[in-house]
Design a protein around this motif. Sequence first.
Motif, mmCIF file in Angstrom:
data_model
loop_
_atom_site.group_PDB
_atom_site.id
_atom_site.type_symbol
_atom_site.label_atom_id
_atom_site.label_comp_id
_atom_site.label_asym_id
_atom_site.label_seq_id
_atom_site.Cartn_x
_atom_site.Cartn_y
_atom_site.Cartn_z
ATOM 1 N N ALA A 178 -12.197 54.246 -21.014
ATOM 2 C CA ALA A 178 -11.876 55.564 -20.461
ATOM 3 C C ALA A 178 -10.758 56.250 -21.218
ATOM 4 C CB ALA A 178 -11.498 55.420 -18.986
ATOM 5 N N ALA A 179 -10.074 55.535 -22.119
ATOM 6 C CA ALA A 179 -8.960 56.144 -22.852
ATOM 7 C C ALA A 179 -9.446 57.265 -23.763
ATOM 8 C CB ALA A 179 -8.236 55.086 -23.668
ATOM 9 N N PHE A 180 -10.726 57.221 -24.181
ATOM 10 C CA PHE A 180 -11.269 58.288 -25.021
ATOM 11 C C PHE A 180 -11.657 59.449 -24.112
ATOM 12 C CE2 PHE A 180 -14.474 60.680 -27.288
ATOM 13 C CZ PHE A 180 -13.943 60.771 -28.560
ATOM 14 N N ASP A 181 -10.849 60.494 -24.121
ATOM 15 C CA ASP A 181 -11.061 61.637 -23.225
ATOM 16 C C ASP A 181 -10.735 62.925 -23.977
ATOM 17 O OD1 ASP A 181 -11.266 63.495 -21.230
ATOM 18 O OD2 ASP A 181 -9.717 62.638 -19.937
ATOM 19 N N PRO A 182 -11.703 63.459 -24.724
ATOM 20 C CA PRO A 182 -11.417 64.596 -25.612
ATOM 21 C C PRO A 182 -11.076 65.899 -24.901
ATOM 22 C CG PRO A 182 -13.767 64.108 -25.574
ATOM 23 C CD PRO A 182 -13.096 62.992 -24.848
ATOM 24 N N TRP A 183 -11.189 65.935 -23.565
ATOM 25 C CA TRP A 183 -10.815 67.139 -22.820
ATOM 26 C C TRP A 183 -9.439 67.018 -22.174
ATOM 27 C CZ3 TRP A 183 -15.681 64.827 -22.303
ATOM 28 C CH2 TRP A 183 -16.702 65.483 -23.010
ATOM 29 N N SER A 184 -8.790 65.872 -22.382
ATOM 30 C CA SER A 184 -7.466 65.632 -21.818
ATOM 31 C C SER A 184 -6.383 66.124 -22.766
ATOM 32 C CB SER A 184 -7.276 64.138 -21.546
ATOM 33 O OG SER A 184 -5.912 63.802 -21.476
ATOM 34 N N PRO A 185 -5.442 66.951 -22.306
ATOM 35 C CA PRO A 185 -4.351 67.388 -23.185
ATOM 36 C C PRO A 185 -3.546 66.221 -23.740
ATOM 37 C CG PRO A 185 -4.420 68.745 -21.196
ATOM 38 C CD PRO A 185 -5.381 67.610 -20.986
ATOM 39 N N GLU A 186 -3.378 65.167 -22.942
ATOM 40 C CA GLU A 186 -2.611 64.005 -23.402
ATOM 41 C C GLU A 186 -3.339 63.305 -24.549
ATOM 42 O OE1 GLU A 186 -1.364 65.352 -19.606
ATOM 43 O OE2 GLU A 186 -3.362 64.600 -20.173
ATOM 44 N N PHE A 187 -4.668 63.194 -24.417
ATOM 45 C CA PHE A 187 -5.440 62.570 -25.489
ATOM 46 C C PHE A 187 -5.402 63.425 -26.757
ATOM 47 C CE2 PHE A 187 -9.362 62.384 -27.936
ATOM 48 C CZ PHE A 187 -9.437 61.038 -28.245
ATOM 49 N N VAL A 188 -5.585 64.733 -26.625
ATOM 50 C CA VAL A 188 -5.564 65.627 -27.784
ATOM 51 C C VAL A 188 -4.219 65.530 -28.495
ATOM 52 C CG1 VAL A 188 -5.613 68.054 -28.508
ATOM 53 C CG2 VAL A 188 -7.314 67.198 -26.877
ATOM 54 N N ALA A 189 -3.135 65.433 -27.723
ATOM 55 C CA ALA A 189 -1.804 65.347 -28.323
ATOM 56 C C ALA A 189 -1.623 64.067 -29.128
ATOM 57 C CB ALA A 189 -0.734 65.444 -27.235
ATOM 58 N N ASP A 190 -2.293 62.978 -28.725
ATOM 59 C CA ASP A 190 -2.148 61.707 -29.443
ATOM 60 C C ASP A 190 -3.388 60.846 -29.197
ATOM 61 O OD1 ASP A 190 -1.334 59.501 -30.819
ATOM 62 O OD2 ASP A 190 0.239 58.906 -29.408
ATOM 63 N N PRO A 191 -4.450 61.048 -29.983
ATOM 64 C CA PRO A 191 -5.675 60.256 -29.772
ATOM 65 C C PRO A 191 -5.618 58.868 -30.389
ATOM 66 C CG PRO A 191 -5.987 61.779 -31.591
ATOM 67 C CD PRO A 191 -4.609 62.054 -31.042
ATOM 68 N N TYR A 192 -4.545 58.566 -31.126
ATOM 69 C CA TYR A 192 -4.556 57.362 -31.955
ATOM 70 C C TYR A 192 -4.503 56.046 -31.172
ATOM 71 C CZ TYR A 192 -4.348 60.836 -35.561
ATOM 72 O OH TYR A 192 -4.658 61.920 -36.357
ATOM 73 N N PRO A 193 -3.794 55.947 -30.041
ATOM 74 C CA PRO A 193 -3.892 54.710 -29.258
ATOM 75 C C PRO A 193 -5.312 54.443 -28.744
ATOM 76 C CG PRO A 193 -1.923 55.937 -28.639
ATOM 77 C CD PRO A 193 -2.722 56.832 -29.518
ATOM 78 N N ALA A 194 -6.022 55.499 -28.339
ATOM 79 C CA ALA A 194 -7.400 55.321 -27.889
ATOM 80 C C ALA A 194 -8.295 54.864 -29.042
ATOM 81 C CB ALA A 194 -7.934 56.622 -27.290
ATOM 82 N N TYR A 195 -8.048 55.404 -30.224
ATOM 83 C CA TYR A 195 -8.820 54.964 -31.387
ATOM 84 C C TYR A 195 -8.597 53.474 -31.649
ATOM 85 C CZ TYR A 195 -9.492 59.900 -32.790
ATOM 86 O OH TYR A 195 -9.840 61.224 -32.861
ATOM 87 N N ALA A 196 -7.344 53.035 -31.532
ATOM 88 C CA ALA A 196 -7.050 51.618 -31.766
ATOM 89 C C ALA A 196 -7.824 50.739 -30.780
ATOM 90 C CB ALA A 196 -5.545 51.372 -31.642
ATOM 91 N N GLU A 197 -7.918 51.180 -29.515
ATOM 92 C CA GLU A 197 -8.705 50.430 -28.526
ATOM 93 C C GLU A 197 -10.179 50.390 -28.913
ATOM 94 O OE1 GLU A 197 -8.261 51.216 -24.378
ATOM 95 O OE2 GLU A 197 -6.147 51.755 -24.575
ATOM 96 N N LEU A 198 -10.713 51.518 -29.359
ATOM 97 C CA LEU A 198 -12.117 51.552 -29.764
ATOM 98 C C LEU A 198 -12.365 50.590 -30.926
ATOM 99 C CD1 LEU A 198 -12.899 55.395 -29.699
ATOM 100 C CD2 LEU A 198 -13.716 53.671 -28.096
#
Length: 397
Positions: A3-23
């Motif tokens: 669920a960390a990959f959320d391209p509509w979340s402002p928090e994710f857009v500001a820093d997507p890199y932790p979610a990428y590491a999980e993927l």
Amino acid sequence: MDAAFDPWSPEFVADPYPAYAELRATGRAHWFAPTRQWLIPHHADVSALLRDRRLGRTYTHRFTHEEFGRAAPDPAYEPFHTLNDQGLLDLEGADHTRVRRLVSKAFTPARVERLAPAVRRLAAGLVGELVARGGGDLLALVAEPLPVAVIAEMLGIPEEDEERARLRPWSAAICGMFELNPSEEAARRAVRASVEFSDYLRELIARRRREPGGDLISALVGVEELTEQEMISTCVLLLNAGHEATVNTAVNGWWTLLRHGVRPDPAPEKLSTAVEELLRYDTPLQMFERWVLDDIEVGGVTLPRGTEVALLLGSANRDPARFGPTAGDLDLTRSDNPHLTFGAGVHYCLGAPLARLELHALFGEVLRQAPGLRLAAEPVWRPGYVIRGFEQLLVEV
């Protein structure tokens, strides 16, 4: 799918890199139901799939919509699709080979190199104005005007044409359709911009047929095998792709430098290395989408024909498997840097040399004229994720 990959979340857009590491840690292909896409996060896979002809930017060169299991586009959006589908980015097969070969005859390295003095002069003037003001919005005052002016110069859009001022709004409206699940309003803006921009270019092409010059449109007019629509779509793509890459790399890059409290060495070769690192570290185009034309296997997962893959360029460019344990660090001296920011394979960005020329000029002029540049306010990210950038970047000199 995490669920960390959320391209509509402002928090994710500001820093997507932790979610990428999980993927990357949990697999090589992840099904993302909200957009019905396979997310591909690893550098090796993204690099290979960018070159794999079992994938395509379109499928209509091989299948009908019905054969491919997809609905035909809404007829209301036809002007956008006519414009977009005839551009190099979305052509496939023999048409792509033909158009790229013909456009390459006009969009030559020599033509780009001839622009170098004008690019440096424009960059120096824009940065000089920023310095004279004591600062301001680096995006609106420097980063945006430069590539738009360069493309206008390259295409031969006369300075007296009022449409020059509309290039940036047209580009922004059309690029809105490249975001995930664009809204109805975004689609309407894209259609309107597609009609207006195409009409203007059609009229300009007619002018150049009567009175050719030394510009790119005149050169394209001279390539008899190109259709008028292919010429129009090529010109629009050059503006959209060149503009977005330069603006977001410049602005995101300066934010990165200011946040880390570092500056590139202004010596040309070292500055070139630093620009490549900024292109890698915070990729302006985070995702590149392609259709699966034939079943393909990634990491033991079968991606069936008719589905779509989202190649996560931003994740690939921070993959420790390719960039080592410092993949997440900013290293302005990084020499081994096979980033995928400009793509790979047959769709490798034709405008990459021009983007690099503009970025070298822009970073070099800021370093020369505003060595004390600093943030004046914390920037706010735009809501878009695919083309990721700030609303503005307020600085002081």
